[in-house]
Design an enzyme around this catalytic site. Structure first.
Site, PDB file in Angstrom:
ATOM      1  N   ASP A 263      23.291  75.637  58.212  1.00 12.01           N
ATOM      2  CA  ASP A 263      23.411  74.211  57.900  1.00 12.01           C
ATOM      3  C   ASP A 263      22.039  73.574  57.632  1.00 12.01           C
ATOM      4  OD1 ASP A 263      25.061  71.739  57.874  1.00 12.01           O
ATOM      5  OD2 ASP A 263      23.796  71.217  59.596  1.00 12.01           O
ATOM      6  N   GLU A 300      22.297  76.156  53.362  1.00  7.00           N
ATOM      7  CA  GLU A 300      22.523  74.842  52.764  1.00  7.00           C
ATOM      8  C   GLU A 300      21.150  74.198  52.688  1.00  7.00           C
ATOM      9  OE1 GLU A 300      24.762  70.553  53.350  1.00  7.00           O
ATOM     10  OE2 GLU A 300      23.981  71.623  55.078  1.00  7.00           O
TER      11      GLU A 300
END
Lengths: 589, 589
Positions: A263, A300
């Site tokens: 993330d 990400e």
């Protein structure tokens, strides 16, 4: 940093092959650390670099325990299970006791990944790993090859997207805990599905976060939008780095996870000579060498900086792939979606063509939104290194009402968007339910117990959408109904247009998997021709054996396009979304 | 970023060859910008990216001027001269009008730099560039090849080390302004001396800092110990980067500066794909290609990260060299200096040997002081890339009383420390006055006018040395006497031991310049043997033609060392600091 143990987990409570426990916890400033389990109070012995350790037969798998650090009773930062939630005791788990039956499994090539992002709590009625397992045949039938599970690390309560997790090693108890996770991965592998797990290393959640009591896990050198930044380069960082590297290794080794989706790595600030992401890559490579298995790391990242996915030898961090939100933004604007917020940087169809060609729409141009020149070139980067989508949890859920594309775009436009993703040279990703044009929203929900925090989240959410209040109230993130409303409706895919959309997706996916020119992720064998006036893009992709031509019409009207070709080798129609069978107006010639 | 103009300065007020002025200032949020000079009020015209510009014949070199930004009268951020100080108007300067006579000058090889760091205000009685110019013959006679001038960018008042500068383009008025600086560099070049200028790009000073009124020069993403961090990667950073790149180019191109010493680059935080330091390197390379001249970039950096000095092709930032404070720390502890603060990480003689071998004492070991593994390997890095010293402005001046080595170490130890620096394969640097064992201190001084700031600096200074108050009061940084006491005493080098030390330095420098094995900066042709019990180091350095053996005795007693050798090629004594002529106890055999 001390040499990382690649083969075994070393933090928290672990069992050797004789079921003897090794206890190890980092608490550099503590003067006394004990382990409490049942009636036993075991004093840990101080080690080098702030660790406290003990070998003992006094704790067995299934026992709950606390650490007591200078008199303060705390759960284990490396806990594998929090049976009573984030504020309760930890439970000892023997990760090696699971009976794996996936020995035949082989992680597919990354280029063959067709990804399905899902949220465990809302994917199925059950809202747990078992619920996912029951749908695996459905997913296989759909044609996807990898599920991507939103974060499962223990969070407060039982309703959360997962980004408020506070026990990176503990699998959410309400989802089924670590054994449930192992069971799910085993089942996926036996059915032929790879598993990507979403992990969060840029911050830890606000509730149940006891890390500060143990050591300097955080630094105030940097900020994140979600709380204190993890200490990857400040005093004490060696042990924090070890903790997260060990977390990576655990998921891949002990849970047989095929790939991690990390993330928001742009929020991982690290000025060390070797960036933590590179150190993670290098350790995963060591693990792979030792185990003979392949694992992928997917970031990400919103920095449009190829360094993250360039190989280490080229000065990169060596990640295998990254998400490309900009493909989504360009596609959405091309589809006629709104153009406020970060969409202001995207002009629609020309930028979509740009995304097909460069991955990063911004690869060195000035960005009005960011007010700076933004992005690097992507020459030499293979298409399989970019994950693209027309929807994902963020793009849906970070809307005030969490509307999916089904609520925002016509049926025809939804079909076009699906096609636009699937014909790209990139890795396609679906967000659960998009394949049947799910109508339920995916909203932001939490189940904190800290009243002040609940209010803060509510207020924050309202403030974020202050400009939109005319269009309705932001749903209450803490309300059970917000969570329940976000669940997929599994009745839909059997009905009317939803069933049709499902079949449409199946057909598209099958084309992607079977047509050589679509299977390829080489970005060189592709041409992109955009006509802004007509709002059309013509894409050609080819291999030695095949050339495919894709016509994308983003305008509201039927159009004729000159596609060239010659009489000796006339084009053959592979697929036509405008055909009546797909609820289209009329088939093209 | 817009393409940088390599050939001309573009910011502020500049004159073309017809003495016509081009005015250009960045004020992205302003609605009106005017230039006021004499009675003229000239309205600037808004350009792309927040610039305001005008071509005009209404301002001439020598005129003072203000910018008026939305009604607020302000000096020019790119001012070349502040004749009335930091709060006054700017003065237009035609940088091209200076009559250079250094066409024959050629920047020496970096390996031939013997650096002399000086502070303009305290180096000479005059305290200005003229005062330096008058000493150039002295410096030539001493044998040094490059002077390094502490920062000269306009600071508040006329007493400051230079790190509180707030006009990076303006040369301190009390030092002689830009023309004085050009005159000094011209004189240096004509006498055969290179000029290194110390520049500060990690922060700007606290008083007279009007940058925030013009644009987002700062970011709150990062902190520095000295104030707001410069915005190198946040919204608006393109223009801030351009500003500092232009500053680099100006010093090298318009002031003929040979090398820049960049202050504390570890505090320059930049997560852009291309670090600002790399972008600076690349622009300096362009300038060199265009001008045919050579320039060097030297970083002060405490990260022990070879990335800063690795070439761009190897993923580095491409700086030519960096300061090595750790050589100093190890040397100082070996010499018997105190071991508190950052010295706690250094064990003395073994770490000094380590510094000779690796440059970075910490090149991958755990540092107790930093509480983390610290530093990278330095394999493949040439010795000329490391600048070493036994004293510098920081190491002297950041002591509470600013004592130089002369006040802390015996005459014999001072000689040993000087030798230790000079025989290394690195670039040696002296701090002004050390060559005659100057006894005046070099203390911290300022001449702010903001009363609150003065008090804050006083308090900060006292707090910094709270533990040492038993040993005396910290001198008042604002007092004129603190500045005056820090001036060199030019009577000393003619007297007794001071004269002797001066001659000792001259001899050492001449050995360094003349002996092939000392001239070389290759780190491979060197062996280092340390005896911790005896407190001795034996260093051998060699070329094809010569082998030198250096015996360093850090103990308090005379020692016999077995230096091997054979009868066919007996060692010949080059230099002996223990000889009576150097006030030593007795010559070695």
């Amino acid at each position: 940093m001390a040499k990382q143990n690649i083969i075994n987990r070393t933090l928290g409570v672990n069992f050797n092959n004789d079921k003897f426990a090794t206890v190890n916890v980092w608490a550099p400033d503590a003067t006394e650390v004990t382990l409490q389990t049942g009636n036993a109070h075991l004093t840990l012995i101080k080690q080098e670099r702030g660790y406290w350790a003990l070998d003992t037969d006094k704790i067995k798998a299934g026992d709950t325990y606390w650490f007591k650090v200078d008199g303060k009773q705390l759960p284990d930062p490396a806990s594998l299970l929090q049976p009573e939630g984030v504020h309760g005791p930890s439970e000892a788990v023997d990760l090696k006791s699971f009976n794996w039956t996936d020995q035949q499994w082989k992680n597919p090539l990354l280029a063959d990944y067709i990804i399905y992002e899902l949220h465990t709590g809302t994917f199925s009625a059950e809202g747990n790993f078992k619920g996912i397992e029951e749908k695996l045949d459905y997913l296989i039938d759909l044609g996807i090859t990898a599920i991507e599970i939103m974060p499962v690390s223990q969070f407060p309560g039982d309703r959360n997207w997962g980004y408020d997790g506070v026990f990176p090693f503990a699998t959410q108890n309400s989802y089924g805990g670590p054994q449930g996770m192992q069971q799910l991965v085993n089942a996926c592998h036996n059915k032929g599905l790879a598993v990507i797990l979403d992990v969060v290393y840029n911050h830890l959640g606000p509730e149940g976060n006891y890390f500060g009591r143990f050591g300097p896990y955080f630094t105030d050198k940097y900020h994140t939008p979600w709380g204190a930044a993890i200490n990857f380069d400040d005093a004490g960082c060696d042990e924090v780095r070890r903790y997260f590297i060990e977390n990576v290794l655990m998921w891949l080794r002990d849970f047989h996870i095929d790939a991690l989706r990390m993330d928001a790595v742009h929020a991982i600030r690290d000025f060390s000579p070797v960036h933590i992401l590179q150190e993670i890559t290098e350790h995963v490579a060591q693990l792979a060498q030792q185990s003979g298995k392949t694992h992928y790391l997917i970031a990400e990242c919103d920095l449009n900086d190829a360094r993250y996915i360039n190989p280490v030898q080229k000065g990169g961090y060596g990640f295998d792939a990254q998400w490309i939100d900009e493909f989504h933004h360009a596609l959405r604007v091309a589809a006629g979606g709104e153009r406020n917020g970060y969409y202001t940087d995207f002009n629609g169809i020309a930028d979509l063509a740009n995304a097909y060609q460069n991955g990063y729409v911004y690869h060195g141009q000035y960005s009005e939104q960011r007010q700076k020149t933004f992005g690097t070139k992507t020459d030499g980067i293979n298409g399989r290194q970019f994950v693209v989508f027309s929807q994902n949890h963020d793009q849906v859920g970070n809307r005030m009402l969490g509307e999916r594309s089904s609520q925002l775009f016509s049926f025809g436009m939804q079909k076009l968007m699906a096609g636009a993703v699937m014909i790209s040279p990139f890795l396609p990703m679906l967000f659960m339910g998009e394949e049947w044009s799910e109508t339920n929203p995916f909203q932001f929900f939490v189940s904190h117990t800290d009243k002040k925090l609940i209010e803060a989240v509510r207020k924050g959410r309202k403030a974020e959408f202050a400009d939109f209040h005319a269009e309705g109230e932001a749903p209450d993130p803490q309300a059970v109904s917000t969570f329940e409303n976000s669940k997929l409706n599994w009745a839909l895919p059997h009905q009317g247009q939803h069933l049709l959309m499902l079949n449409y997706y199946k057909t598209l996916i099958s084309l992607k998997k079977q047509q050589p020119a679509f299977k390829k992720t080489d970005r060189n064998n592709m041409s992109v021709k955009v006509d802004e006036a007509a709002q059309t893009i013509i894409i050609q992709r080819w291999t030695d054996e095949q050339r495919v031509l894709c016509l994308l019409n983003f305008s509201k009207k039927d159009q004729e396009l000159n596609i060239g070709g010659n009489n000796n080798q006339p084009w053959q129609k592979l697929f036509d979304s405008a055909e009546p069978k797909w609820n289209g107006p009329v088939a093209s010639p």
